[in-house]
Structure formats: C-alpha cells, structure tokens
Write a protein that holds these residues in place. Structure first.
Motif, PDB file in Angstrom:
ATOM      1  N   MET A   1     -12.053   4.310   2.478  1.00 42.68           N
ATOM      2  CA  MET A   1     -11.304   3.183   3.037  1.00 42.68           C
ATOM      3  C   MET A   1     -11.926   2.816   4.381  1.00 42.68           C
ATOM      4  N   VAL A   2     -12.152   1.503   4.571  1.00 47.65           N
ATOM      5  CA  VAL A   2     -12.848   1.012   5.760  1.00 47.65           C
ATOM      6  C   VAL A   2     -12.006  -0.079   6.410  1.00 47.65           C
ATOM      7  N   VAL A   3     -11.968  -0.088   7.739  1.00 48.83           N
ATOM      8  CA  VAL A   3     -11.261  -1.127   8.488  1.00 48.83           C
ATOM      9  C   VAL A   3     -11.978  -2.454   8.293  1.00 48.83           C
ATOM     10  N   THR A   4     -11.240  -3.500   7.963  1.00 55.36           N
ATOM     11  CA  THR A   4     -11.842  -4.818   7.741  1.00 55.36           C
ATOM     12  C   THR A   4     -11.540  -5.816   8.852  1.00 55.36           C
ATOM     13  N   SER A   5     -10.562  -5.544   9.706  1.00 50.80           N
ATOM     14  CA  SER A   5     -10.306  -6.391  10.873  1.00 50.80           C
ATOM     15  C   SER A   5      -9.541  -5.575  11.911  1.00 50.80           C
ATOM     16  N   GLY A   6      -9.720  -5.939  13.194  1.00 49.29           N
ATOM     17  CA  GLY A   6      -9.069  -5.213  14.285  1.00 49.29           C
ATOM     18  C   GLY A   6      -9.950  -4.156  14.916  1.00 49.29           C
ATOM     19  N   GLN A   7     -11.287  -4.182  14.645  1.00 47.86           N
ATOM     20  CA  GLN A   7     -12.174  -3.133  15.154  1.00 47.86           C
ATOM     21  C   GLN A   7     -12.329  -3.168  16.673  1.00 47.86           C
ATOM     22  N   ILE A   8     -12.101  -4.312  17.307  1.00 53.02           N
ATOM     23  CA  ILE A   8     -12.392  -4.443  18.735  1.00 53.02           C
ATOM     24  C   ILE A   8     -11.567  -3.475  19.587  1.00 53.02           C
ATOM     25  N   LYS A   9     -10.437  -3.026  19.080  1.00 52.61           N
ATOM     26  CA  LYS A   9      -9.554  -2.131  19.853  1.00 52.61           C
ATOM     27  C   LYS A   9      -9.671  -0.688  19.392  1.00 52.61           C
ATOM     28  N   LEU A  10     -10.732  -0.377  18.636  1.00 53.70           N
ATOM     29  CA  LEU A  10     -10.858   0.972  18.075  1.00 53.70           C
ATOM     30  C   LEU A  10     -12.018   1.740  18.698  1.00 53.70           C
ATOM     31  N   LYS A  11     -11.889   3.051  18.659  1.00 53.76           N
ATOM     32  CA  LYS A  11     -12.967   3.983  18.962  1.00 53.76           C
ATOM     33  C   LYS A  11     -12.722   5.228  18.129  1.00 53.76           C
ATOM     34  N   ASN A  12     -13.659   6.157  18.157  1.00 52.17           N
ATOM     35  CA  ASN A  12     -13.508   7.381  17.359  1.00 52.17           C
ATOM     36  C   ASN A  12     -12.187   8.075  17.670  1.00 52.17           C
ATOM     37  N   GLY A  13     -11.433   8.394  16.607  1.00 49.81           N
ATOM     38  CA  GLY A  13     -10.185   9.128  16.769  1.00 49.81           C
ATOM     39  C   GLY A  13      -8.978   8.275  17.071  1.00 49.81           C
ATOM     40  N   THR A  14      -9.118   6.962  17.193  1.00 46.86           N
ATOM     41  CA  THR A  14      -7.972   6.103  17.483  1.00 46.86           C
ATOM     42  C   THR A  14      -6.990   6.135  16.308  1.00 46.86           C
ATOM     43  N   PRO A  15      -5.710   6.440  16.568  1.00 43.67           N
ATOM     44  CA  PRO A  15      -4.728   6.392  15.472  1.00 43.67           C
ATOM     45  C   PRO A  15      -4.487   4.941  15.049  1.00 43.67           C
ATOM     46  N   ILE A  16      -4.246   4.741  13.785  1.00 43.71           N
ATOM     47  CA  ILE A  16      -4.074   3.381  13.261  1.00 43.71           C
ATOM     48  C   ILE A  16      -2.900   3.317  12.304  1.00 43.71           C
ATOM     49  N   VAL A  17      -2.464   2.072  12.084  1.00 40.77           N
ATOM     50  CA  VAL A  17      -1.500   1.748  11.037  1.00 40.77           C
ATOM     51  C   VAL A  17      -2.115   0.617  10.218  1.00 40.77           C
ATOM     52  N   VAL A  18      -2.199   0.807   8.924  1.00 41.49           N
ATOM     53  CA  VAL A  18      -2.806  -0.195   8.045  1.00 41.49           C
ATOM     54  C   VAL A  18      -1.741  -1.177   7.592  1.00 41.49           C
ATOM     55  N   ASP A  19      -1.983  -2.455   7.884  1.00 39.82           N
ATOM     56  CA  ASP A  19      -1.081  -3.533   7.465  1.00 39.82           C
ATOM     57  C   ASP A  19      -1.921  -4.603   6.785  1.00 39.82           C
TER      58      ASP A  19
END
Length: 380
Positions: free
Chosen positions: A346-364
C-alpha cells in the motif's frame, strides 16, 4: 579579604547553577507535557499489476483526401451561382456559370466556317474523281478543314471554361461570390473539400519507424469530441526522414461519414505497437520526484517503541516509510513502476508533503486522485 571574595563568588556560582537547573527542568516538563502531533490524513492505493499495451503518441493534423480552392481559368462576369455555402456536391456538378454569350457567338461563326470547309472538300473530292481539279486543291481543302475544326475545338474549350464544375465529390465551403460579379483568372470562387474519409498526418522519431507498418491501426481524438475515439489505419509512411528534426511523416486514413472531423484540426494520435505487457501501476500523484531520485511512502503497521511489544492500539495504527522507486512509461494518470515495490504493498497517493519516515497516518479514500489510463476533461 580574598577569602570573603571567594566565598561570595562561590555563592554566585551556586545560585547560577541552581537557576540553570531549574530552567532546564521547567523546559523538560513543558516538552513532556506538550501535545503530540496527531496522525496525518492521506489517501492510499494498493500496488497492482495491470496489462499495458505499448503505444506511440503524437499530435497530428487533419487534411482532406482531396481539397482545392476552385477558381476560374478565364475572366468573365458571373451569371449564376448554383450552390449554397456548406452544401455537398457531386463530381461534375455545375457550381457557377460565367457569361459566355460572346464566346458562343464566335463558336457559331467558327462552326459555320468549318461546315463550309467540309462541303468544299467534299465537292473538290468529287471533282478530283472527274479530274476537274488537282490533287493539290483537295489537299489544301483537307488542311483548311482540319484548321477550321481545330478552331472550333479551341472555342468549345473556351466556352466550357465558362462553366465551373466540381472536380470531385465533396463539401462546399463558404463563398462570397455573387451573380453579376466580375472574376479575373485565378480568382477564388469557393473551397471544396472531400472529407470522408479524411487523412491525419503526424510525425514520429526515426527510432520508432521500425515498429510501424502500413495497415497498422491508429486511434485519434480531438478536443472537439472529448468522448469519441476515431479509428483508422496507416496508409503511407514517408520514404524520407526530415534531416532537421529526424522525424518521419506518417499518414493514416480515418472514416468520417458524419463529417465530424474537418481539415486543419489537430488530433492526438496513438499507435499500438508490440505485445501487451504487465506493469506494477500507481497513480502519478503517488510519486515524489526529487533531484536525487523518485520516492514513494509505503504504508505499514506502526512499529513498537524501544523494542517493547506492540499494544493493541499500536497494532491497529499505521505509519509510513519512504522508499526509492524506478518509474517507467506513463499512461494517462498512471505510471509504471519497474523497481522498488512489489505487488500488494500500500502506497500513499496524496498528502505526502506533510510526511516523513515514521509519521503516523490515517487513510481516508473518500476522495481519490485521478487514476485513469485514458483521462478526459472533466469540464465540457
């Protein structure tokens, strides 16, 4: 005196150290009590293998199979205009008639002279049989008749040029020619275009010529008809490469029974080449392009901290890990991944600008980025 000063200096140092320690403990407490950033909301997609048909793409120009600006070969006044702008006409149909009264009168005069020459020749041939005239006279009569017939044919051709006919079947353009108007030789009367079928001319680099052949199927689209794909076949490949661009001209023929495509339009042309392939595919928005390489953020379960076993809450939470990938061909909103990922991730398709290694996420995924191999404009 010196001993007292040393004691005072020592007291000052102790006071400074106490203040510094108190300030450090206060900052540490503030940091410990500060609110932790919550998980970032992103969209994500599963890497999947899709079937790709290799294609060559180009922008072409539509041209008529037959197209001409009709004009008059001779000067004259327009007597009648027998067509309406935008009308379909057949080959040989009369489009306009110029005033030919003078030419017709001259034709009658020349025809009368030719008839007289024919009668004279016939009479002298009869007299030659009775040896009443010489062979020279008959020869002169024959030559005179041929000359008169040639003059008649020349005048007939001039009269015929006063009648403007359609050289082929097609559609008439918009004209400003009116009865009573005087035309000089070469003056444009109207344009005539044969547009069913219609040609599309486009160029491809010389390195791709080996993948092309006459009869190959092409697809063409125009921004005039965003929901329609026009199919055709390659009918000609130029035997010469442009020495300036190193491109070769390709011509394809497209059926155009509804006359939707018009000469002069541009069209996006694709040609299917080679066998179908399977590529790992992602939306192009999933890729972050950097000078040092292309990257994606892979979604994975959150790791336990300090080697401790994961709590139930941690087991359910997600975080991201950045990874380098190698991209291949693109197709619409999609891009092929040739290395760095495997199917099912599974790969992030949008919202990468606020991410770095280990950042917790919620998939919507309530709103997903575009991921169509053949995108069309959303606004018409």
């Amino acid at each position: 005196m010196t001993k007292r000063m040393l004691i005072m200096l020592g007291c000052v140092l102790v006071l400074i150290a106490a203040l510094a320690l108190g300030f450090f403990l206060h900052i540490k407490e503030l940091i410990a009590n500060s609110p932790k950033p919550g998980p970032q909301t992103v969209t994500a997609a599963v890497v999947s293998a899709l079937e790709w048909q290799p294609q060559l793409s180009s922008v072409g120009t539509l041209t008529a199979v037959h197209g001409v600006d009709i004009s008059s070969e001779v000067a004259g006044q327009v007597r009648t205009v027998n067509f309406k702008s935008g009308q379909d006409v057949k080959a040989g149909e009369v489009l306009a008639q110029l005033n030919a009264d003078l030419e017709i009168a001259q034709l009658s005069s020349l025809q009368a002279a030719a008839d007289l020459a024919a009668i004279t020749l016939k009479r002298d041939q009869a007299q030659l049989a009775a040896q009443a005239v010489s062979q020279t006279q008959v020869d002169n009569d024959t030559a005179d008749l041929k000359s008169k017939d040639a003059q008649v044919a020349q005048q007939q051709a001039l009269v015929a040029k006063k009648t403007i006919r359609a050289p082929f079947t097609g559609r008439i353009g918009i004209t400003t020619t009116n009865p009573g108007q005087y035309l000089n030789p070469g003056d444009k009367i109207v344009t005539l275009q044969a547009i069913d079928p219609i040609y599309v001319d486009f160029y491809l680099p010389q390195r791709q010529v080996g993948a092309l052949s006459v009869g190959q199927v092409i697809d063409a689209s125009s921004d005039s008809y965003t929901d329609r794909i026009f199919h055709g076949k390659i009918t000609a490949i130029s035997p010469k490469v442009d020495t300036t661009t190193r491109n070769v001209q390709i011509q394809a023929t497209i059926a155009n029974p509804k006359h939707q495509l018009l000469p002069g339009m541009f069209a996006n042309v694709t040609v299917d080449v080679g066998e179908k392939k399977h590529y790992l595919t992602l939306p192009q928005t999933a890729i972050t392009y950097n000078p040092y390489g292309s990257t994606v953020f892979i979604v994975k379960p959150a790791a336990a901290k300090n080697g401790a076993p994961a709590t139930p809450q941690q087991a359910e939470s997600l975080e991201v890990q950045q990874a380098f990938v190698t991209t291949g061909d693109t197709r619409g909103d999609q891009v092929a991944i040739t290395s760095g990922l495997h199917e099912g991730q599974m790969v992030v398709t949008s919202g990468q600008i606020k991410l770095k290694n280990g950042t917790p996420i919620v998939v919507d995924n309530s709103v997903q980025p575009a991921n169509s191999p053949n995108p069309t404009p959303q606004e018409h």
